[in-house]
Scaffold this active site. Structure first.
Site, mmCIF file in Angstrom:
data_model
loop_
_atom_site.group_PDB
_atom_site.id
_atom_site.type_symbol
_atom_site.label_atom_id
_atom_site.label_comp_id
_atom_site.label_asym_id
_atom_site.label_seq_id
_atom_site.Cartn_x
_atom_site.Cartn_y
_atom_site.Cartn_z
ATOM 1 C CB SER A 106 120.338 1.635 17.300
ATOM 2 O OG SER A 106 121.079 1.808 18.502
ATOM 3 C CG HIS A 125 119.871 -1.985 20.622
ATOM 4 N ND1 HIS A 125 121.179 -2.381 20.778
ATOM 5 C CD2 HIS A 125 119.924 -0.749 20.041
ATOM 6 C CE1 HIS A 125 121.987 -1.441 20.306
ATOM 7 N NE2 HIS A 125 121.242 -0.440 19.855
#
Length: 310
Positions: free
Chosen positions: A65, A290
């Site tokens: 990811s 992230h």
């Protein structure tokens, strides 16, 4: 600090449950597209190939990811949390290869390089071929349990924000379980690079590390991220240990390592919007913990810098 009332604790618990569920969903596949306006980034100043420079053939992007751009608008594949502004897409636009295959997928481990991750996410190695010229690989974070580590540490931090409850939970046996897991993951990274070489023998292979999530000085930001004061420096060191292992393994296997951590210092999840490249737990600019659009831009720049070395 004022004692938490029952209603305040309940609100905190509900919010944490919602956010950690989103994080877990990203790790398991399928982050939903973010609804917020993309983070503004500056235009690239990277140079195009000059006269006499050979054109790049096929570029294949593999990874998890952090490479897929989980939650970064616009999401082009919600099954793999893949963004049109992830670092492979940015590199594709700048390098202009004759072919580009981005098969990065949120939640991927080294297992999913050679095995299907889901019915719609085939083995990532399937994208490789003998004519592949360039491969980028971002992998290893999920092998050590990235999402589980974050969920555990932010939850325990709520209970003891000035202590080190998460570190204690991973070291109570007298051994640092995460350090051992990182050590045990090294052969998987080596096998991943070997797998790339076997399927794309002429390709240049670049293996990236992971950019900073928490402040490099070991500080915490309890009102933004409930990581305990004593856990923050230990998590930073764990993060660096993972990157060091990836760098050493890449070098041993003849691949190039891309340091994405050093450029990201000062742009961690504790910084305000507009400065941070890594999003905190509550966000709509990317998946929690992230890289946002600016973080993906910085990763692309780091890869490009290594490509320029030869």
């Amino acid at each position: 600090m004022r004692p938490a009332t029952p209603s305040r604790r309940l609100r905190t618990a509900l919010a944490l449950t919602t956010a950690t569920a989103a994080l877990a969903a990203t790790a398991a596949l399928g982050a939903a597209p973010a609804a917020a306006t993309p983070t503004a980034v500056t235009a690239s100043t990277l140079a195009a190939p000059g006269p006499g420079t050979a054109a790049l053939g096929t570029y294949v992007a593999l990874g998890d990811s952090f490479a897929s751009g989980a939650g970064v608008p616009e999401q082009t594949d919600t099954g793999c949390a893949r963004s049109s502004r992830n670092y492979p897409a940015l590199l594709n636009a700048e390098l202009a290869p004759t072919a580009h295959r981005d098969i990065t997928c949120g939640g991927a481990t080294t297992v999913h390089l050679a095995s299907a991750q889901s019915p719609t996410a085939p083995p990532q190695f399937d994208a490789l071929s003998a004519d592949t010229d360039l491969v980028t690989l971002t992998i290893g974070g999920n092998d050590i349990g990235f999402a589980d580590i974050i969920v555990r540490c932010v939850t325990l931090g709520l209970l003891d924000i000035n202590g080190r409850p998460c570190r204690t939970s991973y070291t109570w046996t007298g051994q640092d379980q995460l350090a051992a897991t990182i050590r045990d993951t090294a052969p998987r990274i080596a096998a991943a690079i070997d797998g790339v070489r076997a399927r794309a023998p002429k390709a240049r292979v670049l293996v990236t590390g992971y950019p900073a999530i928490l402040p490099d000085d070991g500080g915490n930001c309890p009102f933004t991220v409930s990581i305990a004061k004593g856990d923050a420096p230990w998590l930073r060191d764990t993060h660096k240990r993972l990157n060091t292992m990836i760098a050493q393994t890449a070098a041993a296997q003849g691949a190039d390592y891309v340091d994405t951590y050093t450029p990201s210092i000062g742009h961690d999840a504790c910084k305000p919007a507009g400065t941070r490249w890594m999003e905190p737990l509550f966000t709509s600019a990317a998946a929690p913990f992230h890289p946002n659009a600016a973080g993906e831009r910085a990763m692309a720049d780091a890869v490009h810098q290594v490509l320029a070395t030869r």
